[in-house]
Design a protein around this motif. Sequence first.
Motif, short mmCIF file in Angstrom:
data_model
loop_
_atom_site.label_atom_id
_atom_site.label_comp_id
_atom_site.label_asym_id
_atom_site.label_seq_id
_atom_site.Cartn_x
_atom_site.Cartn_y
_atom_site.Cartn_z
N LEU A 246 0.85 -1.18 0.00
CA LEU A 246 0.00 0.00 0.00
C LEU A 246 0.89 1.24 0.00
O LEU A 246 1.76 1.39 0.86
CB LEU A 246 -0.92 0.01 1.22
CG LEU A 246 -1.86 1.22 1.34
CD1 LEU A 246 -2.87 1.23 0.20
CD2 LEU A 246 -2.58 1.21 2.69
N VAL A 247 0.67 2.13 -0.96
CA VAL A 247 1.46 3.35 -1.10
C VAL A 247 0.63 4.53 -0.61
O VAL A 247 -0.56 4.64 -0.92
CB VAL A 247 1.87 3.58 -2.57
CG1 VAL A 247 2.65 4.87 -2.72
CG2 VAL A 247 2.69 2.40 -3.07
N ALA A 248 1.26 5.42 0.17
CA ALA A 248 0.60 6.63 0.63
C ALA A 248 1.47 7.83 0.29
O ALA A 248 2.68 7.81 0.48
CB ALA A 248 0.36 6.58 2.14
N ALA A 249 0.85 8.88 -0.24
CA ALA A 249 1.55 10.12 -0.56
C ALA A 249 0.74 11.28 0.01
O ALA A 249 -0.48 11.36 -0.20
CB ALA A 249 1.72 10.28 -2.07
N ALA A 286 1.28 -2.51 8.90
CA ALA A 286 0.45 -3.59 8.38
C ALA A 286 0.76 -4.87 9.13
O ALA A 286 1.56 -5.70 8.67
CB ALA A 286 0.68 -3.78 6.88
N PRO A 287 0.17 -5.07 10.32
CA PRO A 287 0.39 -6.32 11.05
C PRO A 287 -0.01 -7.52 10.20
O PRO A 287 -1.03 -7.49 9.50
CB PRO A 287 -0.53 -6.17 12.27
CG PRO A 287 -0.74 -4.70 12.41
CD PRO A 287 -0.72 -4.15 11.02
N THR A 288 0.80 -8.56 10.23
CA THR A 288 0.54 -9.72 9.37
C THR A 288 -0.78 -10.40 9.68
O THR A 288 -1.40 -10.99 8.81
CB THR A 288 1.69 -10.74 9.52
OG1 THR A 288 1.83 -11.07 10.92
CG2 THR A 288 2.99 -10.17 9.00
N SER A 291 -6.17 -7.54 8.63
CA SER A 291 -6.55 -7.35 7.23
C SER A 291 -6.47 -5.89 6.81
O SER A 291 -6.54 -5.59 5.63
CB SER A 291 -7.98 -7.87 7.01
OG SER A 291 -8.90 -7.17 7.85
N ARG A 292 -6.32 -4.98 7.77
CA ARG A 292 -6.27 -3.56 7.47
C ARG A 292 -4.91 -2.96 7.81
O ARG A 292 -4.12 -3.56 8.53
CB ARG A 292 -7.36 -2.81 8.25
CG ARG A 292 -8.77 -3.10 7.76
CD ARG A 292 -9.80 -2.36 8.58
NE ARG A 292 -11.14 -2.48 8.02
CZ ARG A 292 -11.67 -1.63 7.17
NH1 ARG A 292 -10.97 -0.57 6.78
NH2 ARG A 292 -12.89 -1.80 6.70
#
Length: 309
Positions: A246-249, A286-288, A291-292
């Motif tokens: 997941l990319v955040a800018a 992002a904990p393995t 799901s979020r």
Amino acid sequence: MWTGMTREGGLFKRSSSAKQKEFDPTTACWSMAGQLAVGMQDGSFAVWDSVSSQVSTSGRSGKHSSPVTAGDWRTSLFAPALALASTSTIKVSRGFEAAEWGSTALKLKLPKRSAGGSMKSLPGRAKADVEGLHFSALKFSGGGRHLAVLAAPTSAPRLTQVILYEIQAESEALVASREYVGDGVGGAPFEVCWSGELLVIFSRTDSGGSIRTIRSMPGAVEPSWPPDPRDAPGMMTCGGLSPRGLVAAAFACGERGEVLLFGLPALEPLGKISTPGVPSDLQLHAPTEASRHTLSVAFDGGGVQVWEV
């Protein structure tokens, strides 16, 4: 070496001896195995193991001739090799296979490229030789075979570029394979993140920004954003990437901000979050087992806000 430090109760403090060097750290990074590497102003470094509380210091082969400016660990619990950079120098250890850390730290040699070279350039031109470059950041790829660096010529510190090196011959050779130089449209690179062997580059201009993807080997499609530079909602202030792609800018939009979310590998737009202030930094967790993702954003005027995305 930490010659200006004495150990008391598991902590380090500055020595009062005038003959010893002061503890003057310039950069620090943690490994996933719980080791903290600290680079020093005098070019030395030390590694503290949080499990055993042992400290390893740089020997003659590991010491840099100028301040250590950036570092990163290869992601591994069993062979966490460390890369450290200073002006015109990058050194990478072979992990802890040898008895002492100092004996494993080697300066990577740059083989001379033949006519035509092994360099595969993206649009733009850059000087990829290590001499004369100031390294501000470096990151191992997921598999540890490549090293991405943010660098600028010492004579032109604003001309930031991204250089991708392949580590060869058991960490004894470093070969430049890709490079990217920003321009007035896409902006100057300021952050790099890996998703496996896919490199994500964040660049900014005075009024916008862009995201570019580069694969360690050219040939496949390498998506970028935005399709039109005018699509950026404002000046990009920071960017990040989660281990799950997941990319955040984040962007400054007047006195407020926006965070745009994208999915890899296609940089598919996934959503937008409006923020009450201008973002100055962000982190994606992002904990393995979850799901979020959790997105944490810090603001210029102070304060932190957290979202579940």
